[in-house]
Design a protein around this motif. Structure first.
Motif, PDB file in Angstrom:
ATOM      1  N   GLN A  35       0.894  -1.078  -0.168  1.00  0.00           N
ATOM      2  CA  GLN A  35       0.075  -0.151   0.248  1.00  0.00           C
ATOM      3  C   GLN A  35       0.992   1.370  -0.308  1.00  0.00           C
ATOM      4  N   VAL A  36       1.041   1.707  -0.748  1.00  0.00           N
ATOM      5  CA  VAL A  36       1.830   2.781  -1.149  1.00  0.00           C
ATOM      6  C   VAL A  36       0.958   4.319  -1.236  1.00  0.00           C
ATOM      7  N   PRO A  37       1.419   5.192  -0.115  1.00  0.00           N
ATOM      8  CA  PRO A  37       0.129   6.540  -0.081  1.00  0.00           C
ATOM      9  C   PRO A  37       0.539   7.475  -1.713  1.00  0.00           C
ATOM     10  N   VAL A  38      -0.718   8.536  -2.371  1.00  0.00           N
ATOM     11  CA  VAL A  38       0.062   9.243  -2.986  1.00  0.00           C
ATOM     12  C   VAL A  38      -0.385  10.866  -2.674  1.00  0.00           C
ATOM     13  N   TYR A  39      -0.570  10.733  -1.396  1.00  0.00           N
ATOM     14  CA  TYR A  39      -0.921  12.190  -0.808  1.00  0.00           C
ATOM     15  C   TYR A  39       0.878  12.676  -0.346  1.00  0.00           C
ATOM     16  N   ALA A  40       0.304  14.250  -0.237  1.00  0.00           N
ATOM     17  CA  ALA A  40       1.834  14.753   0.838  1.00  0.00           C
ATOM     18  C   ALA A  40       1.807  14.267   2.023  1.00  0.00           C
ATOM     19  N   PRO A  41       3.513  13.425   2.254  1.00  0.00           N
ATOM     20  CA  PRO A  41       2.435  13.089   4.003  1.00  0.00           C
ATOM     21  C   PRO A  41       3.070  14.623   4.714  1.00  0.00           C
ATOM     22  N   SER A  42       2.275  14.017   5.963  1.00  0.00           N
ATOM     23  CA  SER A  42       1.771  14.991   7.171  1.00  0.00           C
ATOM     24  C   SER A  42       2.114  14.452   8.231  1.00  0.00           C
ATOM     25  N   LEU A  43       3.805  14.546   9.604  1.00  0.00           N
ATOM     26  CA  LEU A  43       4.531  15.023  10.150  1.00  0.00           C
ATOM     27  C   LEU A  43       3.600  13.998  11.176  1.00  0.00           C
ATOM     28  N   PHE A  44       1.862  14.630  11.821  1.00  0.00           N
ATOM     29  CA  PHE A  44       1.316  13.909  12.598  1.00  0.00           C
ATOM     30  C   PHE A  44       0.141  13.225  12.221  1.00  0.00           C
ATOM     31  N   ALA A  45      -0.236  13.150  11.055  1.00  0.00           N
ATOM     32  CA  ALA A  45      -1.047  11.565  10.253  1.00  0.00           C
ATOM     33  C   ALA A  45      -0.384  11.138   9.770  1.00  0.00           C
ATOM     34  N   THR A  46      -0.856   9.989   9.805  1.00  0.00           N
ATOM     35  CA  THR A  46      -0.571   8.522   9.518  1.00  0.00           C
ATOM     36  C   THR A  46      -1.149   7.636   9.151  1.00  0.00           C
ATOM     37  N   ALA A  73      -3.855 -15.103   6.399  1.00  0.00           N
ATOM     38  CA  ALA A  73      -3.170 -16.874   6.170  1.00  0.00           C
ATOM     39  C   ALA A  73      -4.233 -17.032   5.476  1.00  0.00           C
ATOM     40  N   GLY A  74      -4.334 -18.743   5.144  1.00  0.00           N
ATOM     41  CA  GLY A  74      -5.347 -19.414   4.314  1.00  0.00           C
ATOM     42  C   GLY A  74      -4.339 -20.879   3.971  1.00  0.00           C
ATOM     43  N   GLU A  75      -5.486 -21.407   4.001  1.00  0.00           N
ATOM     44  CA  GLU A  75      -5.018 -22.802   2.980  1.00  0.00           C
ATOM     45  C   GLU A  75      -3.856 -22.984   1.697  1.00  0.00           C
ATOM     46  N   ASN A  76      -2.621 -23.531   1.935  1.00  0.00           N
ATOM     47  CA  ASN A  76      -1.764 -22.974   1.265  1.00  0.00           C
ATOM     48  C   ASN A  76      -1.136 -21.153   0.405  1.00  0.00           C
ATOM     49  N   TYR A  77      -1.913 -20.610   1.422  1.00  0.00           N
ATOM     50  CA  TYR A  77      -0.739 -19.706   1.369  1.00  0.00           C
ATOM     51  C   TYR A  77      -1.340 -18.478   2.397  1.00  0.00           C
ATOM     52  N   LEU A  78      -0.063 -17.887   2.427  1.00  0.00           N
ATOM     53  CA  LEU A  78       0.323 -16.225   3.073  1.00  0.00           C
ATOM     54  C   LEU A  78       0.436 -14.645   2.225  1.00  0.00           C
ATOM     55  N   GLU A  79      -0.558 -14.216   2.537  1.00  0.00           N
ATOM     56  CA  GLU A  79      -0.378 -12.889   2.123  1.00  0.00           C
ATOM     57  C   GLU A  79      -0.275 -12.116   3.651  1.00  0.00           C
ATOM     58  N   VAL A  80       0.895 -10.729   2.889  1.00  0.00           N
ATOM     59  CA  VAL A  80       1.620 -10.028   3.127  1.00  0.00           C
ATOM     60  C   VAL A  80       0.996  -8.884   2.822  1.00  0.00           C
ATOM     61  N   CYS A  81       1.199  -7.928   3.170  1.00  0.00           N
ATOM     62  CA  CYS A  81       0.432  -6.386   3.058  1.00  0.00           C
ATOM     63  C   CYS A  81       1.557  -5.514   4.704  1.00  0.00           C
ATOM     64  N   LEU A  82       2.045  -5.082   3.161  1.00  0.00           N
ATOM     65  CA  LEU A  82       3.256  -3.759   3.704  1.00  0.00           C
ATOM     66  C   LEU A  82       2.431  -2.132   3.439  1.00  0.00           C
ATOM     67  N   ASP A  83       1.891  -1.788   4.685  1.00  0.00           N
ATOM     68  CA  ASP A  83       1.549  -0.377   4.920  1.00  0.00           C
ATOM     69  C   ASP A  83       2.103   0.304   4.840  1.00  0.00           C
ATOM     70  N   VAL A  84       2.979   0.848   3.739  1.00  0.00           N
ATOM     71  CA  VAL A  84       3.611   2.232   3.550  1.00  0.00           C
ATOM     72  C   VAL A  84       2.832   3.511   4.634  1.00  0.00           C
ATOM     73  N   HIS A  85       1.290   3.733   4.270  1.00  0.00           N
ATOM     74  CA  HIS A  85       0.960   4.853   4.916  1.00  0.00           C
ATOM     75  C   HIS A  85       1.702   5.201   6.808  1.00  0.00           C
ATOM     76  N   LYS A  86       1.700   3.439   7.021  1.00  0.00           N
ATOM     77  CA  LYS A  86       1.816   3.982   8.232  1.00  0.00           C
ATOM     78  C   LYS A  86       3.797   4.249   8.208  1.00  0.00           C
ATOM     79  N   TYR A  87       4.761   4.183   7.392  1.00  0.00           N
ATOM     80  CA  TYR A  87       5.908   4.592   8.024  1.00  0.00           C
ATOM     81  C   TYR A  87       6.293   5.508   8.806  1.00  0.00           C
TER      82      TYR A  87
END
Length: 185
Positions: free
Chosen positions: A1-12, A106-120
């Motif tokens: 997940q990649v944000p397209v808005y300008a980052p704010s120091l106080f909001a993530t 997670a599910g049967e035979n899979y693992l999904e990983v969501c990297l959330d850049v919004h929270k970096y």
């Protein structure tokens, strides 16, 4: 997940963004090769523990290893300042733990990983945002590694990787656009 808005120091964490979806699977014969190759066995054991145990102790081991391929070319083309070039060279191939900005499904035979850049962290989001207009010119590799915490888990082994090029966030296609196009066909 990649944000397209300008980052704010106080909001993530909230706002419009893009999803980059990567699909990886083990090559056929990996388990058989692991029987005779200690490095593969070690990596496969770590991956199985990572996939099957829903604990932060295991899941917080995920690392991303970024590597920009065309730093010199982008610098000579005027797409990177001297400062940006130095920064990219300094952090090239430096592993970064994804915690705590990740979620797992997670599910049967899979693992999904969501990297959330919004929270970096703010500086990471600000740096990424500054590249947004130029990102379509960048070529970079992303590798995935599970951190080895014990002597028998070292050296670490790359689990998978992808080369990204030509990402153009100005020519995106939304889900609504895709549905509309599918309905027209």
């Amino acid at each position: 997940q990649v944000p397209v808005y300008a980052p704010s120091l106080f909001a993530t964490g909230e706002g419009p963004g893009y999803s980059i979806v990567l699909y990886m699977c083990l090559r056929e014969g990996t388990a058989e090769k692991a029987k005779t190759e200690p490095g593969r066995k070690r990596a496969l054991d770590l991956l199985q523990a990572f996939s099957s145990q829903d604990t932060s102790k295991q899941r917080d081991r995920l690392k991303v290893v970024p590597r920009m391929i065309n730093i010199e070319q982008c610098h000579s083309d005027g797409l990177l300042s001297n400062t940006e070039k130095k920064l990219l060279v300094a952090y090239r191939e430096k592993p970064v733990l994804t915690r705590p900005q990740h979620r797992f499904y997670a599910g049967e035979n899979y693992l999904e990983v969501c990297l959330d850049v919004h929270k970096y962290a703010y500086l990471a989001r600000k740096g990424l945002h500054s590249f947004r207009p130029r990102i379509k010119h960048l070529v970079f590799d992303l590798g995935l590694v599970l951190q080895g915490n014990q002597k028998e888990e070292l050296p670490e082994v790359m689990l998978g990787g992808v080369r990204l090029r030509g990402l153009d966030f100005n020519s995106q296609v939304t889900l609504a656009d895709r549905r509309r196009k599918a309905a027209e066909e």
